[in-house]
Every structure is written in C-alpha cells, then in structure tokens.
Design an enzyme around this catalytic site. Structure first.
Site, PDB file in Angstrom:
ATOM      1  N   ASP A 227       0.869  -1.173   0.000  1.00  0.00           N
ATOM      2  CA  ASP A 227       0.000   0.000   0.000  1.00  0.00           C
ATOM      3  C   ASP A 227       0.912   1.231   0.000  1.00  0.00           C
ATOM      4  O   ASP A 227       1.418   1.641   1.031  1.00  0.00           O
ATOM      5  CB  ASP A 227      -0.909  -0.041   1.239  1.00  0.00           C
ATOM      6  CG  ASP A 227      -1.791   1.200   1.354  1.00  0.00           C
ATOM      7  OD1 ASP A 227      -1.590   2.155   0.588  1.00  0.00           O
ATOM      8  OD2 ASP A 227      -2.676   1.203   2.228  1.00  0.00           O
ATOM      9  N   LYS A 256      -3.506   9.124  -3.250  1.00  0.00           N
ATOM     10  CA  LYS A 256      -3.035  10.414  -2.727  1.00  0.00           C
ATOM     11  C   LYS A 256      -2.323  11.334  -3.732  1.00  0.00           C
ATOM     12  O   LYS A 256      -2.979  12.153  -4.344  1.00  0.00           O
ATOM     13  CB  LYS A 256      -2.176  10.176  -1.474  1.00  0.00           C
ATOM     14  CG  LYS A 256      -3.007   9.593  -0.325  1.00  0.00           C
ATOM     15  CD  LYS A 256      -2.758  10.237   0.998  1.00  0.00           C
ATOM     16  CE  LYS A 256      -3.885  10.015   1.970  1.00  0.00           C
ATOM     17  NZ  LYS A 256      -3.903   8.709   2.625  1.00  0.00           N
TER      18      LYS A 256
HETATM   19  C1  PLP Z   1      -4.886   7.702   2.926  1.00  0.00           C
HETATM   20  C2  PLP Z   1      -4.549   6.270   2.905  1.00  0.00           C
HETATM   21  C3  PLP Z   1      -5.500   5.294   2.561  1.00  0.00           C
HETATM   22  C4  PLP Z   1      -6.950   5.632   2.286  1.00  0.00           C
HETATM   23  O1  PLP Z   1      -7.102   6.479   1.204  1.00  0.00           O
HETATM   24  P1  PLP Z   1      -8.488   7.293   1.015  1.00  0.00           P
HETATM   25  O2  PLP Z   1      -8.332   7.960  -0.306  1.00  0.00           O
HETATM   26  O3  PLP Z   1      -8.541   8.257   2.171  1.00  0.00           O
HETATM   27  O4  PLP Z   1      -9.589   6.305   1.062  1.00  0.00           O
HETATM   28  C5  PLP Z   1      -5.088   3.971   2.513  1.00  0.00           C
HETATM   29  N1  PLP Z   1      -3.815   3.618   2.782  1.00  0.00           N
HETATM   30  C6  PLP Z   1      -2.871   4.517   3.104  1.00  0.00           C
HETATM   31  C7  PLP Z   1      -1.474   4.072   3.357  1.00  0.00           C
HETATM   32  C8  PLP Z   1      -3.212   5.869   3.197  1.00  0.00           C
HETATM   33  O5  PLP Z   1      -2.281   6.763   3.546  1.00  0.00           O
END
Ligand code: PLP
Length: 406
Positions: A227, A256
């Site tokens: 992730d 992001k």
């Molecule tokens: C922000 C984030 C998410 C979730 O993303 P959203 O767009 O807020 O649903 C998942 N994993 C990580 C590592 C994140 O930083």
C-alpha cells in the site's frame, strides 16, 4: 456538514478556505497559512500548478467523464502505460478506482479471487501489522491497527484478520515465522505500507523488514500487497518506497499524490501472473468490481500532467533538499520538554511527543503562528509540497519549536 474524524460538539469550527496557491492556503478572512501537510499528502507539486490546471481544463472541454464499463479513453490508457513503465518490472495491469480505501478493497478482492480462481478455497485471510492504516471502509478497517480501525467498537461487523508485529528484530521475526507456520495456508496475502506506516503514527521501519516479508511470502506462496498510497510518488525520497528495499510486490496500491493533489483517483496494479489467474472461459472468474467514476478522464488527465512534472522537474532532488533541511531544523526539538523522538525520511518530518494534552489549544497556536499542520495522536509532522522553498520550511519548523517551547 459533518466533519471528518471530528467530535462536532466540542471541536472548533473548520476554517473557511477561499483559495490555494503554491504552498499557501488563503482563508476567507484574508489570513494566509503555510501548508505543512500538502492536503493529506496529495499536493506534491504545490497547489494550482499551471501545468496540471491546463491539462484538466483541456480535458474538461473534450470529455469530463464517460463510463468505463465497455468503453475506454486515451487519458486512462496513457496513464496505465506510464504507471506500468514507472513501477518496478512486472507490475503492469492497472485497475482504476476513485479513492485509496476502495483501491485497497480492490487489492484484497484481487488477492482472494486469485486463489479462488485457481481452485484454492481456504485462502481468504490477510496478514497486516500493528501501526497499519489502510483506509476507512469496512474491509480496510479490519486490516488497520486495532485502535486505528476501531476493531473493538466495530467487533461483529469487521471480518477478523491477523494483525501482528512487524518482523523488525530477532524476536518479532521468530514470532512472525511461527505465525506463518501455523496460519499461512489460510492467508491470501500480506499487506504492508512499505518503510512508513503513515496515518497509524508516521512509524518508520527498515528495508530489511520489507525483504523479510517478500522472502516469507515467497516461502509460503503468499501474495505481497504494498500500500504505497502515502509513500508513493517520491515522499520517502525515491519514487516508490519498495524500490529502497529492491522488493517487488504482487499488487501495489496508489492514490493520494497520483493526481498531484487535484482530483480523486486511485490505482491497484497487479503483476501479470495475478491478472492471468482471472483469464478464463468462466465469467465468474472475472474481477467483480467497477466504481461508477472509475478512470475519470479529468482525474487521469491530472495524473498524466503530474507525471509530466515528475519527469521534467527535479522533484526527487527537491525531496532530498527538504529532507536535509527537516533533519537539521527538527533536530533541536530533541532537547525540548516531552519530546520522545524526532525522525525524518524523505519529505516526512516527525516530532513524537510523550503525549499531547490539549490538542485543540495546540492546533489554535499553530494557526495563530501562520501555519497549517494537523497533529494527531502524539505526533506533530510535516509532509510539505516538494516544491516548498527553504523559507517556508524554516517557518514551519520554527512554528513547531515555538509551540513546544514552554
Ligand atoms: C490515505 C490512505 C488510505 C486511504 O485512502 P483514502 O483515499 O482516504 O480512502 C489507505 N492507505 C494509506 C497508506 C493511506 O495513507
């Protein structure tokens, strides 16, 4: 309106914003704040970059959106092939969605269905780690740290997953190995935020941890999901954090900073072997997911323009310079009262305190000193735009020092 993560009864009202530009947020009353967070780590080129704005405007004139079921378009095709070229070799099948949480959900479904399609029915659990954050939807909450995912409050709703210690040292590595010996055959995949666990507390781990996870996944035949929603696109100092460990995951998740902080877009990227397990004459073997706004053309245009900027402008060199500045500037915080740890990786600077007693007062003082930060739990952190100059960085650092000085 209902604000995120906010006790609406006691919280200060949110600040009305009328404009953003570069590293600045302009409030309705005319005040300007220097943004140390880059809008939850998204706005890596600063706000309103003209190149991204032009690309989105051009796309708006042609086609703001069209459904992706049965149709395709150039902005998505170009973006998919650019991502495949940019990512470690082998990661080249791109599934688009519209938020990080959903993209992680897609990765989980891909992993479970990968095994089902190969006739293996019992591999439906995940191994995740203490300190992890993977999103706010039900499936992703279940693979967050138990506190972050509120496992206790939502017990009964959440599927039970395996949340264990990262294999950091001899003891935790031995425990990890024992765990695998007992449970690996019911596990579909290991999921990890490589090098930095972000929303769980900006916790760092060494590339060795990543290598151990890859080796363990190979040994037990598990998939590895990285992730990189937070760590991707230069944040840790390299384009993707898994590169530092020379580890290639089976599935990677991005969001992001994918659009440079302009539009909602996410991608789940799989190795070809994963994709191939879905190729079949059986319609049931298809990947059963499809968000309405999947591969939104405006968002894809923004992402393509953001990748242009990574190619054209010296982003990683800027991250290295920011890293130096943060390390030098934040080091002095070590001597301030109640500071437990100071750590920096790439364009991430963290001051960890023993605790923050009055979060509201702290936030008010930061705003009064002209900066926008979003401390949480027991940390104050900086994740600035990579284009931020030294003056703004020093202003952010000095605001942190001043709120920590009695
Ligand atoms: C922000 C984030 C998410 C979730 O993303 P959203 O767009 O807020 O649903 C998942 N994993 C990580 C590592 C994140 O930083």
């Amino acid at each position: 309106m209902w604000q995120p993560y906010t006790q609406m009864k006691t919280a200060d009202p949110p600040l009305p914003v009328v404009r953003t530009d570069g590293t600045r947020i302009t409030l309705a009353d005319g005040r300007e704040l220097i943004d140390g967070v880059a809008s939850w780590w998204t706005a890596c080129h600063g706000y309103n970059h003209p190149h991204i704005r032009d690309a989105v405007e051009r796309q708006l004139g042609l086609m703001p959106h069209v459904m992706f079921g049965g149709l395709t378009h150039e902005p998505a095709a170009v973006l998919a092939s650019r991502l495949a070229n940019l990512l470690p070799a082998g990661l080249d099948k791109v599934f688009f969605s519209d938020s990080g949480s959903v993209a992680v959900e897609v990765a989980l479904k891909m992993a479970v269905q990968y095994w089902l399609n190969r006739g293996i029915r019992k591999r439906h659990k995940f191994i995740a780690f203490k300190g992890a954050y993977h999103g706010d939807t039900i499936g992703t909450m279940a693979i967050c740290d138990p506190d972050e995912g509120m496992h206790r409050m939502f017990a009964g709703l959440l599927p039970v997953q395996h949340i264990i210690d990262l294999p950091r040292d001899e003891n935790t590595t031995a425990a990890f190995e024992q765990f695998l010996q007992r449970h690996a055959d019911e596990v579909a995949a290991i999921i990890i935020e490589p090098l930095v666990q972000g929303a769980g507390g900006m916790l760092f781990h060494s590339p060795d941890v990543m290598r151990r996870l890859r080796a363990a996944a190979d040994r037990y035949g598990l998939l590895l999901i990285c992730d990189e929603i937070f760590t991707g696109f230069g944040r840790t100092g390299v384009m993707f954090a898994c590169e530092t460990a020379a580890v290639v995951p089976d599935i990677m998740v991005l969001s992001k900073a994918l659009t440079g902080g302009t539009m909602a877009l996410a991608a789940t990227i799989a190795r070809r072997e994963i994709f191939d397990a879905f190729q079949s004459d059986d319609p049931q073997h298809a990947l059963m997911h499809g968000p309405t706004y999947m591969a939104n053309p405006l968002a894809c245009a923004a992402a393509n323009a953001s990748l242009d900027l990574f190619a054209r402008e010296p982003r990683l060199a800027q991250v290295a310079a920011i890293s130096k500045c943060l390390a030098a500037g934040l080091a002095e915080c070590r001597n301030l009262p109640r500071v437990k740890d100071v750590r920096v990786m790439g364009a991430i600077g963290v001051v960890e305190l023993e605790r923050i007693d009055d979060m509201q007062a702290l936030k008010r003082r930061l705003i009064a000193s002209g900066v926008w930060l979003r401390p949480f739990n027991n940390i104050i952190y900086l994740t600035p735009a990579f284009t931020m100059g030294e003056d703004d960085l020093l202003a952010l650092i000095s605001a942190i020092k001043s709120v920590l000085t009695p």
